[in-house]
Write an enzyme that holds these catalytic residues in place. Structure first.
Site, PDB file in Angstrom:
ATOM      1  N   HIS A  16       0.447  -1.163  -0.272  1.00 56.09           N
ATOM      2  CA  HIS A  16      -0.032   0.243  -0.059  1.00 56.09           C
ATOM      3  C   HIS A  16       0.973   0.963   0.338  1.00 56.09           C
ATOM      4  O   HIS A  16       2.077   0.863   0.100  1.00 56.09           O
ATOM      5  CB  HIS A  16      -1.200  -0.117   1.460  1.00 56.09           C
ATOM      6  N   GLU A  71      -1.591   0.318   8.040  1.00 55.93           N
ATOM      7  CA  GLU A  71      -1.086  -1.317   7.129  1.00 55.93           C
ATOM      8  C   GLU A  71       0.369  -0.244   6.545  1.00 55.93           C
ATOM      9  O   GLU A  71       1.607  -0.448   6.519  1.00 55.93           O
ATOM     10  CB  GLU A  71      -1.856  -1.579   6.755  1.00 55.93           C
ATOM     11  N   HIS A 100       3.132  -6.915   4.746  1.00 56.52           N
ATOM     12  CA  HIS A 100       1.368  -6.778   4.985  1.00 56.52           C
ATOM     13  C   HIS A 100       1.540  -6.804   6.092  1.00 56.52           C
ATOM     14  O   HIS A 100       2.589  -7.473   6.623  1.00 56.52           O
ATOM     15  CB  HIS A 100       0.708  -7.345   4.256  1.00 56.52           C
ATOM     16  N   GLU A 133       2.049 -11.647   5.865  1.00 59.22           N
ATOM     17  CA  GLU A 133       1.133 -10.488   6.715  1.00 59.22           C
ATOM     18  C   GLU A 133       1.533 -11.039   8.026  1.00 59.22           C
ATOM     19  O   GLU A 133       1.886 -12.033   8.075  1.00 59.22           O
ATOM     20  CB  GLU A 133      -0.184 -11.124   5.696  1.00 59.22           C
TER      21      GLU A 133
END
Length: 348
Positions: free
Chosen positions: A136, A173, A228, A310
């Site tokens: 992101h 995030e 992430h 993640e």
């Protein structure tokens, strides 16, 4: 990145809910005036030896000490005032001596340009290229029209990018992934690797998922890691590593990278557990910490070994307490770096 097997997005959209946003060393002493004079020959000999000894001491003193200070024993209470490179955190005490003994190597620019001028230093990862993909972008929130644009990922079309998730307290995030990625870059460069970022604070939004894949491909990376954090339900805890599944459709062909990507992912998962002290996900991967996906453009379009990690669930209070702690983020970066190193060197 919030997890939902039925959700078609590569990086899942953060949904606002109820206003949530996303003794110093010994030296030379003065001569004692009461001490009798020695013979001339002895005085000449001593006079010749002292400068040589002094020079030797200075050279030795300059070389003494590790390249990097050891992390503190105490865990920082908050990550708000700590920047990339800070030590400490859960798992920091499990570090091996090789964390600080490698010599730094050449850095690469985020745009893929040549490394900064200056003498390059050799290290265990010298000659290896690693691309880090911080999930992101903090600016995505202000560019919803642009990131909603559909791009071709081979198997179908998906949104260019998404905003990502956040903790209940608003730690995004995008902020987390950038911080961990910066720490990871320092660790890998210290071992001699050439490191590139898909974005490095130089873009208003994105890049799109297809461009993220191309950056790794064009760099001919030996490994790509997309960093992430998840946005699942409370009670869902732990990390998981996403591996590319076999895809041959349109512009997507992962047949050459499935096996090396699995090796990369398995090594990262193992090192992450050992280094951070956290366990694999209790809701994805059946306790293995590994999840195979065929619906992520960043993996489908990659032609070089690539995985997503993640690091934890931002929506679970216990996981969020770790993700917002600077010491734990340093441990997370160290765990990823160890896994990447093991893959590149075929160790462990």
């Amino acid at each position: 990145m919030s997890y939902d097997q039925n959700q078609p997005d590569d990086q899942y959209r953060y949904q606002r809910q109820n206003g949530d946003h996303g003794g110093p060393r010994g030296g030379l002493h003065d001569q004692d005036p009461a001490r009798p004079r020695r013979r001339g020959t002895l005085a000449v000999a001593v006079g010749a030896l002292v400068p040589s000894a002094l020079v030797g001491w200075l050279v030795w003193g300059a070389m003494d000490g590790p390249d990097e200070p050891r992390p503190p024993k105490a865990l920082p209470s908050t990550g708000a005032d700590a920047g990339p490179g800070d030590g400490g955190g859960p798992g920091a005490g499990t570090g091996t001596p090789d964390d600080g003994d490698a010599k730094p190597g050449p850095a690469a620019s985020a745009s893929g340009g040549p490394p900064p001028s200056g003498p390059a230093r050799e290290g265990r990862l010298s000659g290896k290229v690693v691309v880090i993909d911080p999930g992101h972008n903090p600016g995505n929130f202000r560019h919803t029209v642009e990131i909603n644009k559909l791009v071709d990922i081979g198997t179908n079309r998906k949104e260019c990018d998404t905003t990502g998730t956040s903790t209940d307290d608003g730690y995004t995030e995008a902020a987390f992934t950038r911080d961990v990625s910066e720490r990871l870059r320092k660790l890998l460069e210290k071992e001699g690797a050439t490191v590139e970022f898909t974005h490095d604070g130089d873009r208003a939004f994105g890049p799109c998922i297809d461009e993220r894949a191309r950056i790794g491909n064009n760099a001919r990376a030996d490994a790509v890691v997309s960093v992430h954090a998840d946005g699942s339900a409370k009670g869902n805890r732990g990390f998981h590593v996403i591996l590319p599944g076999l895809v041959r459709e349109g512009a997507a062909d992962t047949s050459a990278i499935v096996a090396p990507s699995r090796d990369l992912g398995e090594r990262i998962a193992k090192a992450f557990t050992r280094t951070t002290g956290t366990t694999p996900s209790n809701y994805v991967g059946g306790g293995t910490g590994l999840d195979v996906r065929r619906d992520l453009g960043g993996l489908n379009l990659s032609t070089v070994p690539k995985v997503f990690i993640e690091c934890g669930n931002m929506r679970d209070p216990a996981d969020a307490a770790l993700l917002t702690n600077a010491g734990w983020r340093q441990s997370a970066a160290r765990g990823i770096a160890r896994g990447v190193r093991a893959h590149l060197l075929g160790q462990g």
